[in-house]
Design an enzyme around this catalytic site. Structure first.
Site, short mmCIF file in Angstrom:
data_model
loop_
_atom_site.label_atom_id
_atom_site.label_comp_id
_atom_site.label_asym_id
_atom_site.label_seq_id
_atom_site.Cartn_x
_atom_site.Cartn_y
_atom_site.Cartn_z
CE LYS A 75 -2.94 2.66 3.05
NZ LYS A 75 -3.59 2.74 4.35
CB THR A 358 -5.59 5.16 12.29
OG1 THR A 358 -6.99 5.39 12.27
CG2 THR A 358 -4.88 6.17 11.43
P1 FAD Z 1 -11.63 -8.12 17.76
O1 FAD Z 1 -11.12 -8.48 16.42
O2 FAD Z 1 -13.07 -7.85 17.90
O3 FAD Z 1 -11.21 -9.30 18.74
C1 FAD Z 1 -11.82 -9.47 20.00
C2 FAD Z 1 -11.31 -10.75 20.61
O4 FAD Z 1 -11.81 -10.84 21.92
C3 FAD Z 1 -11.75 -12.02 19.88
O5 FAD Z 1 -10.68 -12.94 19.82
C4 FAD Z 1 -12.84 -12.59 20.78
O6 FAD Z 1 -12.94 -14.00 20.70
C5 FAD Z 1 -12.30 -12.15 22.13
N1 FAD Z 1 -13.32 -12.11 23.18
C6 FAD Z 1 -14.38 -11.27 23.29
N2 FAD Z 1 -15.09 -11.58 24.39
C7 FAD Z 1 -14.46 -12.62 24.98
C8 FAD Z 1 -14.70 -13.41 26.13
N3 FAD Z 1 -15.74 -13.19 26.92
N4 FAD Z 1 -13.84 -14.41 26.42
C9 FAD Z 1 -12.77 -14.67 25.65
N5 FAD Z 1 -12.49 -13.95 24.56
C10 FAD Z 1 -13.33 -12.96 24.22
N6 FAD Z 1 -7.83 -1.13 11.18
C11 FAD Z 1 -6.82 -0.89 10.34
O7 FAD Z 1 -5.69 -0.67 10.79
N7 FAD Z 1 -7.02 -0.88 9.00
C12 FAD Z 1 -8.23 -1.07 8.46
O8 FAD Z 1 -8.35 -1.09 7.23
C13 FAD Z 1 -9.33 -1.27 9.32
N8 FAD Z 1 -10.58 -1.43 8.84
C14 FAD Z 1 -11.60 -1.57 9.71
C15 FAD Z 1 -12.91 -1.61 9.23
C16 FAD Z 1 -13.98 -1.69 10.10
C17 FAD Z 1 -15.37 -1.68 9.58
C18 FAD Z 1 -13.74 -1.80 11.49
C19 FAD Z 1 -14.86 -1.91 12.46
C20 FAD Z 1 -12.45 -1.79 11.98
C21 FAD Z 1 -11.38 -1.65 11.10
N9 FAD Z 1 -10.07 -1.57 11.57
C22 FAD Z 1 -9.06 -1.32 10.71
C23 FAD Z 1 -9.77 -1.79 12.97
C24 FAD Z 1 -9.25 -3.20 13.15
O9 FAD Z 1 -10.18 -4.11 12.62
C25 FAD Z 1 -9.04 -3.50 14.61
O10 FAD Z 1 -8.24 -2.49 15.16
C26 FAD Z 1 -8.31 -4.80 14.79
O11 FAD Z 1 -8.91 -5.83 14.06
C27 FAD Z 1 -8.24 -5.18 16.24
O12 FAD Z 1 -9.45 -5.69 16.72
P2 FAD Z 1 -9.44 -6.25 18.19
O13 FAD Z 1 -8.43 -7.33 18.26
O14 FAD Z 1 -9.32 -5.12 19.11
O15 FAD Z 1 -10.90 -6.83 18.37
#
Ligand code: FAD
Length: 516
Positions: A75, A358
């Site tokens: 990218k 971001t």
């Molecule tokens: P999640 O992926 O939601 O993971 C949560 C975890 O917690 C999972 O493993 C789940 O199993 C666990 N969990 C939840 N509850 C429990 C429980 N009770 N017990 C055990 N485990 C549990 N970021 C970028 O940098 N570039 C992008 O292009 C981009 N596009 C995006 C587009 C959209 C529409 C969205 C919403 C976000 C985007 N992001 C992007 C942000 C990016 O997706 C997130 O920052 C990244 O995926 C991190 O997600 P996370 O790990 O915080 O949460």
């Protein structure tokens, strides 16, 4: 002292945090990651920011070791389509304009107008995006002509802030999580697949343990909340308030599709594309073998059914029959991302819509800061304060930058785009916009704390979006512009030569896949 860290959540945030802490501290800190088999990850998050290379280099990973497994691509920029007017596009590249006689080429461009398109007149990367080129030659050597970029990774993004690196990556988020799971567990991260049912506090209000369905209590000294938008530890158990940005950034929903594509036939543009729509914008992220696409929209202006219809029309017949992923987004940040012995990283800490990719940058920044401020007993309160200030400033700064995208867009053909010009601006932004009308953004006039975006990014957006007045410095009318004109001609020649010599991005990635 934090000898044992428990990470709850196994999405991108959980695994980036686990592997980074492991790389930083080795066996000195025990790391357990618990993730649910039943709660899915968000399943999106595929475009990154150019500093992400420091994450991979911190883990000691070269591109050929992880890119093919994650169907990754390059990218070089974000391509904004239809933000100014239907049919118009421009690039926000990872490229600072060159300097000539003490002025940025952006200033000279406004003064001399060597062409119609700021990005293509001042940037090599814009030309590579147009030509769908790879930034690397088939032997792996990076193009450097006229750019000054180096392949040498700095040890951390902070060390590398001075160096402009010309690209970030796209990757399949699920494949990256799988890759990092293997990488982390092979290096000693304890992986527990289980549901966390409860978070138990001790008499002081710190987290003492989390209760799992099948593995009983998991105890630790430091707990990292990577549970995504749920914020199970930080918000639910510890009651930290979430500060919404909705007033200035109304997009609160998304619908996403994963569309197979023949990259050889279609070509692979080495950039993310953000195409403006009636109630938001659609991302197009080219991966090796498929496209990730999604409509980010404001629920006040568009229903989920309308959004899905629009996205399917945009994606065409290749998306017929594919399941769409509807997502509600929590936009804003925790008042503090670190309280007591709990640090929220990832969506639990905060999120602004993905317009400048971001989310993963926030995770990377947070984990870097966590290592820097890792608890050591004495002075922890001070460390927490400094950490919270830094991660909040990064998110606040990005919020401002994103608000500018809507405010400065010339497009105003419906209520959604007109309302974007009437919303209250975050503190300080109105004054900054006023200043940019007299002089293009510089280090003195952009959001004053580190947030990943430099003045040149603001300039690229202002000149591309076209909705706000900008002027060249008066001094230029008293200076000889020969050197600036020479530089514009040089960029044109270099861009042409590079586009001819470099392989297509598809050819390079296919070669990388075959070699892996
Ligand atoms: P999640 O992926 O939601 O993971 C949560 C975890 O917690 C999972 O493993 C789940 O199993 C666990 N969990 C939840 N509850 C429990 C429980 N009770 N017990 C055990 N485990 C549990 N970021 C970028 O940098 N570039 C992008 O292009 C981009 N596009 C995006 C587009 C959209 C529409 C969205 C919403 C976000 C985007 N992001 C992007 C942000 C990016 O997706 C997130 O920052 C990244 O995926 C991190 O997600 P996370 O790990 O915080 O949460």
């Amino acid at each position: 002292m934090a000898n044992n860290v428990v990470i709850v959540g196994g999405g991108t945030a959980g695994w980036m945090t686990a592997t980074y802490l492991r790389a930083a501290f080795g066996d000195d800190v025990g790391i357990t990651l618990v993730e649910s088999k039943n709660v899915p990850t968000i399943g999106v998050g595929e475009a990154t920011f150019s500093t992400v290379r420091h994450f991979f280099s911190y883990l000691g990973l070269a591109e050929h070791e992880w890119m093919p497994e994650c169907h990754a691509s390059y990218k070089l920029a974000i391509r904004f389509e239809n933000w100014r007017a239907e049919g118009h596009h421009f690039y926000h590249p990872f490229e600072r304009p060159r300097n000539v006689q003490g002025f940025s080429l952006a200033d000279w461009w406004l003064h001399t107008r060597p062409g119609e398109q700021f990005d293509r007149d001042t940037s090599l990367l814009a030309a590579l995006c147009e030509a769908k080129s790879s930034p690397r030659h088939l032997d792996g050597a990076m193009f450097t002509s006229g750019f000054g970029a180096t392949d040498e990774p700095a040890k951390a993004a902070e060390d590398g802030r001075e160096t402009q690196f010309p690209y970030a990556y796209h990757f399949d988020a699920a494949l990256l999580a799988r890759f990092l799971t293997r990488f982390g567990t092979e290096r000693g991260v304890r992986h527990v697949l289980d549901d966390v049912l409860d978070v138990v506090l001790d008499d002081h209000g710190d987290i003492s343990h989390v209760v799992t369905r099948e593995h009983g209590a998991l105890t630790g000294d430091l707990f990292i909340d990577c549970t995504g938008f749920r914020g199970m530890l930080i918000n639910k158990a510890l009651g930290v308030p979430f500060e919404s940005f909705r007033e200035s950034l109304p997009n609160d929903s998304a619908v996403a599709l994963r569309v197979p594509v023949n990259g050889e036939k279609a070509g692979m543009r080495p950039c993310t594309t953000a195409t403006a729509q009636d109630a938001g914008w659609i991302w197009t992220i080219p991966l090796f073998g498929r496209i990730g696409t999604g409509y980010v929209y404001a629920g006040d202006y568009c229903t989920p059914e309308e959004a899905e219809r629009t996205l399917r029309e945009f994606a065409g017949p290749a998306a017929d029959g594919l399941a769409a992923n509807h997502i509600k987004m929590r936009i804003g940040r925790c008042a503090q991302s670190w309280v007591r012995n709990c640090v929220a990283i990832g969506l639990s800490s905060g999120f602004v819509e993905p317009l400048e990719s971001t989310g993963i940058f926030f995770i990377h920044n947070a984990v870097e800061q966590l290592v820097k401020h890792f608890p050591g007993g004495r002075d922890d309160e001070h460390r927490r304060r400094t950490y919270n200030r830094q991660v909040a400033a990064v998110m606040d700064g990005v919020r401002e930058f994103l608000v500018l995208h809507y405010y400065a867009a010339a497009r105003d053909d419906n209520a959604y785009w007109r309302d974007a010009k009437k919303r209250p601006l975050p503190d300080g932004l109105a004054e900054r916009i006023e200043a940019w009308g007299h002089q293009l953004p510089d280090a003195e006039s952009v959001f004053p704390r580190f947030h990943g975006f430099e003045p040149y990014s603001y300039t690229a957006m202002l000149l591309g979006l076209g909705g706000l007045p900008v002027r060249p410095p008066a001094a230029l009318s008293r200076m000889d512009d020969t050197a600036a004109r020479r530089e514009f001609a040089l960029i044109r020649d270099q861009a042409q030569a590079l586009a001819q010599r470099l392989p297509s991005q598809y050819a390079y990635l296919a070669h990388q896949q075959n070699a892996s």
